[in-house]
Design an enzyme around this catalytic site. Structure first.
Site, PDB file in Angstrom:
ATOM      1  N   PRO A 149       0.825  -1.215   0.000  1.00 25.76           N
ATOM      2  CA  PRO A 149       0.000   0.000   0.000  1.00 25.76           C
ATOM      3  C   PRO A 149       0.859   1.265   0.000  1.00 25.76           C
ATOM      4  O   PRO A 149       1.835   1.347   0.744  1.00 25.76           O
ATOM      5  CB  PRO A 149      -0.795  -0.111   1.308  1.00 25.76           C
ATOM      6  CG  PRO A 149      -0.731  -1.547   1.691  1.00 25.76           C
ATOM      7  CD  PRO A 149       0.563  -2.066   1.174  1.00 25.76           C
ATOM      8  N   GLN A 183      -7.215  -2.113   1.440  1.00 29.71           N
ATOM      9  CA  GLN A 183      -6.739  -1.854   2.798  1.00 29.71           C
ATOM     10  C   GLN A 183      -7.627  -0.795   3.442  1.00 29.71           C
ATOM     11  O   GLN A 183      -7.720   0.335   2.958  1.00 29.71           O
ATOM     12  CB  GLN A 183      -5.290  -1.374   2.812  1.00 29.71           C
ATOM     13  CG  GLN A 183      -4.722  -1.283   4.242  1.00 29.71           C
ATOM     14  CD  GLN A 183      -3.377  -0.595   4.304  1.00 29.71           C
ATOM     15  OE1 GLN A 183      -3.253   0.582   3.964  1.00 29.71           O
ATOM     16  NE2 GLN A 183      -2.344  -1.322   4.729  1.00 29.71           N
ATOM     17  N   TYR A 185      -2.050   4.745  13.547  1.00 30.73           N
ATOM     18  CA  TYR A 185      -3.423   5.085  13.201  1.00 30.73           C
ATOM     19  C   TYR A 185      -4.352   4.514  14.270  1.00 30.73           C
ATOM     20  O   TYR A 185      -3.903   3.975  15.285  1.00 30.73           O
ATOM     21  CB  TYR A 185      -3.749   4.603  11.790  1.00 30.73           C
ATOM     22  CG  TYR A 185      -2.844   5.218  10.747  1.00 30.73           C
ATOM     23  CD1 TYR A 185      -2.702   6.601  10.646  1.00 30.73           C
ATOM     24  CD2 TYR A 185      -2.097   4.425   9.872  1.00 30.73           C
ATOM     25  CE1 TYR A 185      -1.866   7.177   9.709  1.00 30.73           C
ATOM     26  CE2 TYR A 185      -1.248   5.002   8.926  1.00 30.73           C
ATOM     27  CZ  TYR A 185      -1.132   6.374   8.856  1.00 30.73           C
ATOM     28  OH  TYR A 185      -0.287   6.947   7.944  1.00 30.73           O
ATOM     29  N   ARG A 231       8.130   1.409  -2.762  1.00 29.36           N
ATOM     30  CA  ARG A 231       8.780   2.414  -3.601  1.00 29.36           C
ATOM     31  C   ARG A 231       9.349   1.859  -4.910  1.00 29.36           C
ATOM     32  O   ARG A 231       9.310   2.559  -5.930  1.00 29.36           O
ATOM     33  CB  ARG A 231       9.870   3.130  -2.797  1.00 29.36           C
ATOM     34  CG  ARG A 231       9.308   4.037  -1.699  1.00 29.36           C
ATOM     35  CD  ARG A 231      10.420   4.711  -0.909  1.00 29.36           C
ATOM     36  NE  ARG A 231       9.889   5.594   0.110  1.00 29.36           N
ATOM     37  CZ  ARG A 231       9.591   5.218   1.347  1.00 29.36           C
ATOM     38  NH1 ARG A 231       9.748   3.946   1.706  1.00 29.36           N
ATOM     39  NH2 ARG A 231       9.123   6.084   2.223  1.00 29.36           N
TER      40      ARG A 231
END
Length: 767
Positions: free
Chosen positions: A416, A493, A574, A717
């Site tokens: 993600p 997700q 989170y 990346r």
């Protein structure tokens, strides 16, 4: 120069030789507390490259060594009565006593003044040698000079938990380095064995401290423990005893390995070299190599026409990077043996593969160069374990993987990555092109960015969501494209930003609050993520019910949109992570305090989502397996408990990430730096895992998978700049099969890429 060298081991003697070779006028004196020939250990392992360096520095002593060297090419791994052999490893061994004699004779020939059985007190150094230009501390891993000035040398010593003892034997291991693992009535004990002259072999015995205690080695004499070890390893010793060479030792000769790391090697005119400055675990056998190469480097810098201070600083700078690189590999190897219990239930072939790649210096393709046939046997076994019956060996990344009713054609995952490119949570053409390109690139599984369950659940105003009909329809369009034009499965997700919400998009200031238009935040406690972030409201039961309902409704929308898999984001500070980590959860009720309490709400959310998500589709959970703040936050040990609770709850696979739960975190970065957390969870908990974190090479992926450190590998990346990463990996490995489908529109490009990569590889090989 007038040089005093404390320590007559290989590093000290070779420094003396190297200095006299460059200028015979140097006055060099070596002081050794022991007699010549007294030594701890038996044999020394060198590499081909080290021998070349020694030959270039001093051909005379190198020629004397060459006649004594024992070469071997194979590694034998013996486990549960069976032996696995792989070749192409190229080791060189020599007797430590013989090496010391060669170096001492050469030093005497060059005019080095040697004093054996001479004790020099570190406190007396400057008074005893007031006119010395340099004092070289080559007095080994227990260096008294280093300890006297420990703060000045910024020395860290980490005493490792395993116990080991150096022994010898006249049993010949003349064609292989042997690793022997034996299950005893008190637990596993293993040996590292290699021949170092025509008659004798080193035999290092190692075990955990618990097994050491259960055997009672602490109360045995050196000879008694050697006899006990002989009985344990009798099958491998051919009737030969295990020998001791430390008659002065009273009681147990077993020790713990001290990992020495000095950030500074110079104090005034005192210079550290060899084990006094750094140690490398015996399982990679490079301590003597490092010490002798230190000596060469120091001598070269001292004769480069520089001021003395600059020469010394340049020596440290020159050597420190190489030492840190090798110490990193040694640390990986050392930890593998400390955690060997984790792997001892493996079948022999994957166990051997894991052992050979333990330091991360030996990779999948490096093993192919060493022993192609053996590596292909590993690949075939990996395929069979995945249910593939084929006589054609393929790389592990191109092996299928099944979770519930979902089968991935390969094990490459696009991790993600937040795009911060949505408006009011709505995916648009950017997302269609972005995910479409990733899907066509060949990966078996692609992820959405963290997709939020409500408008106030977003990290930034640019975050995507799935809380309304329009967003659901937009995602259905993207999912449809992925399914029509690729073999990739698509994972949604779901997340809630919690205390890290209402911030700017990444390129305007990561985790920085919005300048205006902020929305209220909720979290486990009224604890801000950082001093600059807003203080969230502590959630009550009604807040929890509302959030749980938001997750359930988002999951329903994801199922209708056609996603193949769901992941719940319980990491990175989170909302769900804020309940799990004690850094952000300061509650005193049944949702705070103990780990069981901190997991209560996240597990409730998972249970509710699992109930509405299609039974044949898997759910993963991403966790932060290390908060990187010591014992104040989640540790790797606690992450094992978290993963165990997730497994018990019915989670199908754990996405093992780390950190981003505190701005005070101090991560240790490097290649595949989070993979050890995946390894531990997978092999201690017994749940499939995904490895993430600085995985970017084909070799990384294949090595992680073949060593069973993870079941899937996530690359983030690398896919941003090369959405076709998996297609490129297939071309690089000459793979053409069902695991990677090249879009027909791109087939000629793939063929050219394969040719170009082959040509580049041949040119590099012949360079």
């Amino acid at each position: 120069m007038k040089i005093v060298c404390l320590g007559g081991g290989p590093a000290g003697l070779y420094l003396a030789i190297s200095m006299k070779l460059r200028d015979p006028r140097h006055e060099v004196s070596v002081y050794e507390r022991n007699r010549l020939g007294d030594t701890f250990g038996w044999g020394v392992v060198l590499s081909d490259q080290t021998v070349e360096n020694l030959e270039a520095n001093d051909p005379v002593s190198a020629r004397a060594m060459t006649g004594e060297l024992v070469h071997w090419d194979h590694i034998d791994v013996c486990l549960r009565g069976r032996t696995e052999r792989s070749g192409g490893h190229g080791f060189i061994g020599i007797s430590r006593q013989r090496l010391l004699r060669i170096l001492s004779d050469r030093a005497a020939e060059l005019g080095v003044d040697q004093h054996f059985s001479t004790e020099i007190e570190p406190e007396e150094l400057k008074a005893r040698f007031p006119d010395a230009d340099l004092i070289i501390a080559a007095d080994g891993l227990n260096s008294r000079v280093r300890e006297l000035y420990r703060d000045d040398f910024e020395c860290e010593i980490d005493l490792r938990p395993n116990k080991f003892v150096w022994l010898g034997t006249e049993q010949h291991f003349d064609d292989a380095f042997g690793f022997f693992f034996e299950r005893t009535e008190h637990g596993w004990v293993w040996a590292h064995a290699y021949q170092f002259d025509r008659h004798t072999s080193t035999f290092i015995v190692e075990c955990t401290e618990e097994v050491y205690d259960r055997w009672g080695f602490e109360t045995m004499s050196h000879e008694e423990s050697a006899e006990t070890c002989r009985r344990i390893f009798a099958e491998h010793l051919g009737g030969h005893p295990l020998l001791t060479n430390s008659a002065h030792i009273r009681g147990s000769a077993w020790i713990n390995f001290p990992r020495v790391l000095c950030n500074r090697w110079i104090k005034d005119n005192i210079v550290l070299i060899g084990d006094a400055a750094h140690t490398a675990h015996f399982s990679i056998g490079s301590g003597t190599k490092l010490g002798m190469e230190d000596a060469i480097s120091l001598a070269e810098h001292l004769h480069a026409g520089k001021p003395l201070t600059q020469a010394l600083n340049d020596y440290q700078e020159d050597r420190q990077l190489e030492v840190l690189r090798l110490q990193s590999a040694a640390r990986n190897s050392m930890r593998w043996f400390e955690e060997a219990d984790r792997y001892l239930d493996y079948d022999l072939k994957p166990f051997t593969y894991a052992l050979l790649t333990r330091s991360q210096r030996v990779s999948h393709e490096n093993l192919r160069l060493r022993d192609k046939g053996w590596l292909e046997s590993v690949e075939l076994e990996f395929q069979r374990a995945a249910g593939v019956n084929s006589d054609r060996a393929v790389a592990p990344m191109f092996t299928p993987f099944r979770l519930r009713g979902m089968e991935l054609v390969n094990r490459v995952v696009v991790s993600p990555m937040s795009m911060y490119s949505a408006a009011e949570g709505m995916p648009d053409d950017w997302h269609l092109v972005h995910y479409g390109a990733l899907a066509k690139g060949g990966a078996g599984l692609i992820y959405t960015e963290m997709t939020d369950v409500g408008p106030d659940a977003r990290i930034t105003p640019g975050c995507a969501g799935i809380w309304n009909d329009g967003q659901e329809a937009a995602w259905r369009r993207v999912v449809g494209f992925v399914h029509r034009h690729s073999q990739a499965k698509f994972c949604l997700q779901l997340g809630h930003a919690g205390p890290k919400g209402s911030t700017r998009v990444a390129w305007e200031g990561m985790d920085e609050p919005l300048g205006s238009g902020n929305w209220p935040l909720i979290s486990a406690s009224s604890t801000p993520y950082s001093p600059v972030n807003q203080v969230p409201r502590r959630m009550g039961r009604s807040d929890m019910d509302a959030v749980c309902n938001d997750y359930v409704e988002a999951a329903r929308r994801g199922a209708r949109a056609g996603f193949d898999m769901l992941e719940l984001h319980y990491a990175h500070g989170y909302l769900m992570s804020a309940f799990i980590t004690p850094l952000l959860n300061r509650r005193a009720d049944r949702y705070g305090g103990s780990l069981e309490n901190r997991l209560r709400f996240p597990l409730q959310v998972f249970a509710a989502v699992r109930e509405v998500w299609p039974a044949d589709k898997p759910i993963s959970v991403r966790i932060s397996s290390n908060d990187w703040v010591g014992d104040l936050g989640v540790t790797p040990e606690e992450a094992v408990e978290i993963a165990g609770a997730l497994k018990d709850a019915g989670v199908d696979i754990v996405d093992v990430s780390a950190g981003q739960t505190s701005p005070d975190a101090d991560p240790v970065y490097g290649r595949m730096f989070q993979t050890p957390f995946s390894d531990r969870i997978r092999n201690e908990v017994g749940i499939p895992t995904m490895a993430v974190g600085n995985i970017y090479e084909v070799d990384h992926v294949n090595s992680i998978l073949a060593a069973r450190r993870a079941d899937l590998c996530c690359l983030a990346r690398p896919h941003l700049m090369d959405p076709n990463w998996t297609l490129r990996a297939a071309a690089q490995q000459h793979y053409q099969g069902e695991a990677v489908r090249v879009p027909v529109q791109y087939e000629t490009g793939f063929e050219q890429l394969e040719r170009n990569l082959q040509r580049a590889a041949e040119m590099a090989l012949n360079a």
